[in-house]
Design an enzyme around this catalytic site. Structure first.
Site, PDB file in Angstrom:
ATOM      1  N   SER A  40      31.648  37.313 -63.250  1.00 55.29           N
ATOM      2  CA  SER A  40      32.872  37.162 -64.038  1.00 55.29           C
ATOM      3  C   SER A  40      33.589  38.509 -64.068  1.00 55.29           C
ATOM      4  O   SER A  40      33.010  39.510 -64.499  1.00 55.29           O
ATOM      5  CB  SER A  40      32.538  36.720 -65.458  1.00 55.29           C
ATOM      6  OG  SER A  40      33.719  36.626 -66.230  1.00 55.29           O
ATOM      7  N   LYS A  50      34.756  34.868 -60.414  1.00 51.65           N
ATOM      8  CA  LYS A  50      35.531  34.247 -61.496  1.00 51.65           C
ATOM      9  C   LYS A  50      36.433  35.319 -62.074  1.00 51.65           C
ATOM     10  O   LYS A  50      35.960  36.414 -62.415  1.00 51.65           O
ATOM     11  CB  LYS A  50      34.572  33.701 -62.545  1.00 51.65           C
ATOM     12  CG  LYS A  50      35.112  33.509 -63.953  1.00 51.65           C
ATOM     13  CD  LYS A  50      34.138  32.694 -64.777  1.00 51.65           C
ATOM     14  CE  LYS A  50      34.204  33.086 -66.256  1.00 51.65           C
ATOM     15  NZ  LYS A  50      33.294  32.246 -67.077  1.00 51.65           N
ATOM     16  N   ASP A  73      39.188  31.803 -65.560  1.00 50.40           N
ATOM     17  CA  ASP A  73      38.800  31.448 -66.924  1.00 50.40           C
ATOM     18  C   ASP A  73      39.846  31.991 -67.881  1.00 50.40           C
ATOM     19  O   ASP A  73      40.088  33.197 -67.923  1.00 50.40           O
ATOM     20  CB  ASP A  73      37.423  32.050 -67.258  1.00 50.40           C
ATOM     21  CG  ASP A  73      36.937  31.608 -68.643  1.00 50.40           C
ATOM     22  OD1 ASP A  73      35.823  32.022 -69.019  1.00 50.40           O
ATOM     23  OD2 ASP A  73      37.652  30.840 -69.314  1.00 50.40           O
ATOM     24  N   ASP A  77      34.609  24.924 -71.407  1.00 50.90           N
ATOM     25  CA  ASP A  77      33.578  25.856 -71.866  1.00 50.90           C
ATOM     26  C   ASP A  77      33.538  25.750 -73.394  1.00 50.90           C
ATOM     27  O   ASP A  77      32.774  24.963 -73.943  1.00 50.90           O
ATOM     28  CB  ASP A  77      33.945  27.270 -71.369  1.00 50.90           C
ATOM     29  CG  ASP A  77      33.077  28.384 -71.960  1.00 50.90           C
ATOM     30  OD1 ASP A  77      33.219  29.532 -71.517  1.00 50.90           O
ATOM     31  OD2 ASP A  77      32.270  28.117 -72.869  1.00 50.90           O
ATOM     32  N   LYS A 104      26.503  26.350 -71.640  1.00 52.17           N
ATOM     33  CA  LYS A 104      25.913  27.552 -72.231  1.00 52.17           C
ATOM     34  C   LYS A 104      24.994  27.082 -73.352  1.00 52.17           C
ATOM     35  O   LYS A 104      25.459  26.498 -74.341  1.00 52.17           O
ATOM     36  CB  LYS A 104      26.985  28.466 -72.832  1.00 52.17           C
ATOM     37  CG  LYS A 104      27.922  29.108 -71.820  1.00 52.17           C
ATOM     38  CD  LYS A 104      28.993  29.911 -72.530  1.00 52.17           C
ATOM     39  CE  LYS A 104      29.955  30.547 -71.538  1.00 52.17           C
ATOM     40  NZ  LYS A 104      31.074  31.231 -72.230  1.00 52.17           N
ATOM     41  N   GLY A 120      27.827  32.286 -68.910  1.00 54.42           N
ATOM     42  CA  GLY A 120      27.135  33.481 -69.416  1.00 54.42           C
ATOM     43  C   GLY A 120      27.798  34.004 -70.674  1.00 54.42           C
ATOM     44  O   GLY A 120      28.990  33.799 -70.890  1.00 54.42           O
TER      45      GLY A 120
HETATM   46  C1  SMG Z   1      33.054  38.199 -73.937  1.00 54.14           C
HETATM   47  S1  SMG Z   1      33.420  36.780 -72.985  1.00 54.14           S
HETATM   48  C2  SMG Z   1      32.023  35.779 -73.059  1.00 54.14           C
HETATM   49  C3  SMG Z   1      32.409  34.364 -72.647  1.00 54.14           C
HETATM   50  C4  SMG Z   1      32.818  34.268 -71.180  1.00 54.14           C
HETATM   51  N1  SMG Z   1      31.705  34.644 -70.323  1.00 54.14           N
HETATM   52  C5  SMG Z   1      31.910  35.121 -69.083  1.00 54.14           C
HETATM   53  O1  SMG Z   1      32.998  35.350 -68.604  1.00 54.14           O
HETATM   54  C6  SMG Z   1      30.671  35.423 -68.283  1.00 54.14           C
HETATM   55  C7  SMG Z   1      29.959  36.606 -68.863  1.00 54.14           C
HETATM   56  C8  SMG Z   1      28.604  36.777 -68.180  1.00 54.14           C
HETATM   57  O2  SMG Z   1      28.586  36.873 -66.941  1.00 54.14           O
HETATM   58  O3  SMG Z   1      27.575  36.769 -68.911  1.00 54.14           O
HETATM   59  C9  SMG Z   1      33.318  32.864 -70.849  1.00 54.14           C
HETATM   60  O4  SMG Z   1      34.231  32.403 -71.561  1.00 54.14           O
HETATM   61  O5  SMG Z   1      32.863  32.233 -69.924  1.00 54.14           O
HETATM   62 MG    MG Z   2      34.506  30.697 -70.275  1.00 51.18          MG
END
Ligand code: SMG
Ligand code: MG
Length: 380
Positions: free
Chosen positions: A147, A173, A201, A251, A275, A303
């Protein structure tokens, strides 16, 4: 398991680089950890077991209404005392019964998930079964996706993506928000070509009035657009899904197996990001996997910047057969210079699923102490 007590710990870990999303910038990760202590094997041959749980609630309530301090308060004041009292009254505490025992307390799914995870880890360490075996994993490794946060410029974004591709990540992403969407996606496509698996995202940053902008993303052959609209708006996501060609993935909206079933029935999405922390635990996560599989909805493992504890559990979850899309399961060093467990490393774009009992990992005590902000012991 007979629960004898639990340790509630809050840690703060610096991120290697600031992580910017549509709702803010993270400089470090605050996480609440639960370690439960108990005995298995009844009074005849009691064996002490312990298990670890990680709460994914962020420091501030920006991703969802939960946040670390509130989760710690829930665990300290309501959730742990509930389980400890039930155990003292003779109830066998198992991962399969935690949800029902905690059901009277409304919401706080991330806090509940952390406790269920700790009980499951302890239970499985007692039986010797791995999390992967317990959940029904079918693969020894899972593909590593990354991400990428919002960057200060397109040029910086392209350098960051180039580095992650060079590291071996198999799916990119990009975080987007109004004003940072079409241009960065177009630039990544122009620089790296049509073949790299690419998705975005929005973290709920758009409204249906932005459909025209979101439709422009259809030109870039994205795998999906993740959570474009607010988390409580299944109806408008269903309407957006008729206006854009790129698959809509949810999500934040998918907070439970029921929410997943509703989103599928309402055609609000055609992909789901699972998640475990968001949905109340790994057992609910498996239920959502099963619901999606039965409905032909592909899923992937999201994540929440987990430490190696949550990363281990996520790798096991992502190895289930319905997880046909690459998840946000990156190597530990994507976020942390030092993880509290042995680091997860990528090998040829893959993360190995732990095979040991329970999570298959435990924290390195000295590293854990270094990042510890508070720790307290809770007992009946
Ligand atoms: C601080 S953003 C946490 C939520 C975000 N998570 C990610 O972008 C992936 C983060 C990871 O790789 O753990 C999402 O909305 O999917
Ligand atoms: Mg997300």
């Amino acid at each position: 398991m007979k629960l004898t007590g639990a340790e509630l710990r809050t840690i703060r870990m610096p991120l290697v680089t600031p992580f910017e999303t549509s709702f803010g910038v993270e400089e470090d990760r605050v996480a609440v950890l639960v370690r439960v202590i108990g005995t298995v094997g009844g009074d005849r041959r009691p064996t002490e077991v312990q298990g670890w749980g990680e709460c994914v609630a962020m420091e501030l309530p920006l991703y969802s209404s939960e946040y670390a301090e509130a989760a710690a308060a829930m665990l300290r004041t309501f959730l742990l005392p509930r389980l400890l009292r039930a155990s003292a009254a003779g109830t066998d505490i198992t991962a399969e019964t935690v949800d029902a025992l905690l059901e009277p307390f409304v919401g706080h799914r991330m806090a509940k998930a952390a406790l269920e995870m700790a009980v499951l880890d302890a239970q499985l360490r007692g039986t010797g079964q791995s999390m992967a075996g317990y959940l029904g994993a079918t693969r020894p490794t899972v593909p590593a996706g990354v991400s990428v946060g919002i960057q200060p410029s397109i040029a910086t974004l392209l350098d960051v993506v180039a580095d992650y591709l060079a590291d071996g990540y198999v799916r990119i992403k990009l975080k987007i928000k109004p004003g940072w969407d079409v241009a960065p996606v177009e630039a990544v496509r122009e620089r790296f070509g049509e073949l790299i698996p690419l998705q975005v995202d929005a973290n709920a940053a758009y409204t249906l009035a932005d459909a025209r902008v979101l439709r422009r993303l259809d030109a870039f052959d994205l795998l999906l657009i993740e959570q474009p609209l607010p988390e409580d708006d299944l109806r408008q996501h269903a309407e957006l899904a008729t206006l854009v060609r790129t698959p809509i993935c949810l999500d934040e909206s998918i907070v439970s197996p029921r929410a997943a079933a509703d989103a599928i029935a309402l055609k609000s999405c055609s992909v789901i990001n699972i998640k475990a922390g968001r949905v109340g635990g790994y057992l609910a996560a498996k239920q959502i996997h099963d619901i999606c599989r039965a409905n032909g909805i592909p899923v992937w493992c999201g994540g929440m910047l987990e430490t190696g504890l949550g990363r281990a559990a996520n790798a096991a979850l992502a190895a289930l057969p319905g997880f046909t899309l690459t998840g946000d399961i990156s190597a530990s060093d994507r976020f942390y210079e030092q993880d509290i467990t042995d680091p997860f490393v990528m090998d040829d774009g893959q993360i190995t699923v732990p095979t040991g009992p329970g999570l298959g990992v435990i924290p390195n005590q000295s590293v854990l102490e270094r990042f510890t902000v508070t720790t307290e012991w809770i007992q009946a």
